[in-house]
Design a protein around this motif. Structure first.
Motif, PDB file in Angstrom:
ATOM      1  N   THR A   1       0.841  -1.197   0.000  1.00 44.63           N
ATOM      2  CA  THR A   1       0.000   0.000   0.000  1.00 44.63           C
ATOM      3  C   THR A   1       0.875   1.244   0.000  1.00 44.63           C
ATOM      4  O   THR A   1       2.072   1.196   0.301  1.00 44.63           O
TER       5      THR A   1
ATOM      6  N   VAL B   1       1.412   5.031   1.839  1.00 41.99           N
ATOM      7  CA  VAL B   1       1.404   5.440   3.239  1.00 41.99           C
ATOM      8  C   VAL B   1       0.805   6.838   3.307  1.00 41.99           C
ATOM      9  O   VAL B   1       1.214   7.727   2.558  1.00 41.99           O
ATOM     10  N   THR B   2      -0.139   7.027   4.210  1.00 50.83           N
ATOM     11  CA  THR B   2      -0.773   8.327   4.372  1.00 50.83           C
ATOM     12  C   THR B   2      -0.595   8.828   5.794  1.00 50.83           C
ATOM     13  O   THR B   2      -0.394   8.041   6.726  1.00 50.83           O
TER      14      THR B   2
ATOM     15  N   TRP C   1     -10.991   5.702   4.627  1.00 55.69           N
ATOM     16  CA  TRP C   1      -9.881   5.230   5.436  1.00 55.69           C
ATOM     17  C   TRP C   1     -10.488   4.703   6.727  1.00 55.69           C
ATOM     18  O   TRP C   1     -11.677   4.926   6.998  1.00 55.69           O
TER      19      TRP C   1
ATOM     20  N   THR D   1      -0.455   8.137  11.147  1.00 55.88           N
ATOM     21  CA  THR D   1      -0.065   7.377   9.967  1.00 55.88           C
ATOM     22  C   THR D   1      -1.077   6.264   9.733  1.00 55.88           C
ATOM     23  O   THR D   1      -1.485   5.581  10.676  1.00 55.88           O
TER      24      THR D   1
ATOM     25  N   TYR E   1       8.799  -0.208   5.324  1.00 57.66           N
ATOM     26  CA  TYR E   1       8.679   0.877   4.355  1.00 57.66           C
ATOM     27  C   TYR E   1       9.648   0.648   3.201  1.00 57.66           C
ATOM     28  O   TYR E   1      10.763   0.184   3.408  1.00 57.66           O
TER      29      TYR E   1
ATOM     30  N   ALA F   1       6.356   9.458   8.301  1.00 59.30           N
ATOM     31  CA  ALA F   1       5.465   8.322   8.564  1.00 59.30           C
ATOM     32  C   ALA F   1       5.722   7.758   9.953  1.00 59.30           C
ATOM     33  O   ALA F   1       4.787   7.485  10.715  1.00 59.30           O
TER      34      ALA F   1
ATOM     35  N   PHE G   1       4.382   0.655   1.776  1.00 55.54           N
ATOM     36  CA  PHE G   1       4.433  -0.193   2.963  1.00 55.54           C
ATOM     37  C   PHE G   1       4.063  -1.613   2.546  1.00 55.54           C
ATOM     38  O   PHE G   1       3.044  -1.844   1.893  1.00 55.54           O
TER      39      PHE G   1
ATOM     40  N   ASN H   1      -2.412   3.258   6.493  1.00 55.42           N
ATOM     41  CA  ASN H   1      -2.322   2.733   5.129  1.00 55.42           C
ATOM     42  C   ASN H   1      -3.671   2.178   4.678  1.00 55.42           C
ATOM     43  O   ASN H   1      -3.766   1.552   3.639  1.00 55.42           O
TER      44      ASN H   1
END
Length: 158
Positions: free
Chosen positions: A15, A17-18, A49, A33, A152, A80, A147, A35
């Protein structure tokens, strides 16, 4: 089903990473953080999310009118990790600007989605947030942070 086995299997899905950010009712900045991000609809523009029910920030995200979803760039691994760390000022020294509804938008992200907090669904041990995107930006050609398998990557190994 064994929950550790299930988690390990989920970790095989690579995925982005947000960092999801929101401004609290008292003006404080909150971010974490995640995902668990995905698109839902183009018309209207919707994304989703999820957040654990036990998360201390759940009330702030539930009651906030807006939040921002910041998709991190490959060079933002430290960011992150920072927003995944407990009991620190996650915003100390972090460059950001005010987005829709006051939600912090982080500098350097490959894309951002400024969302109205449209709806929530309680499922299992998480709450699924659906946001209506009011503004979005992107940096074409920028490399995202990835990720996979609990680690990472700036690019997936071949």
């Amino acid at each position: 089903m064994d929950s550790q086995h299930f988690r390990a299997a989920l970790g095989m899905f690579a995925t982005g990473v947000t960092v999801i950010t929101v401004r609290s009712a008292d003006g404080g900045l909150v971010g974490l953080t995640a995902n668990s991000f995905n698109s839902v609809s183009l018309d209207p523009p919707l994304v989703l999310w999820s957040l654990a029910r036990r998360a201390g920030s759940l009330p702030t995200f539930t009651h906030g009118s807006h939040y921002a979803i910041n998709i991190l760039a490959a060079d933002q691994k430290e960011l992150a990790q920072r927003f995944a760390t407990r009991d620190i000022d996650r915003f100390a020294g972090v460059a950001w600007r005010e987005g829709a509804g006051g939600a912090p938008v982080l500098d350097g992200a490959v894309a951002t989605f400024e969302c109205a907090n449209r709806s929530r669904y309680e499922e299992g041990d998480h709450v699924i947030f659906v946001g209506e995107v009011e503004r979005c930006t992107s940096r074409p050609g920028a490399q995202p942070l990835i990720f996979h398998g609990g680690r990472y990557f700036t690019e997936l190994p071949i």
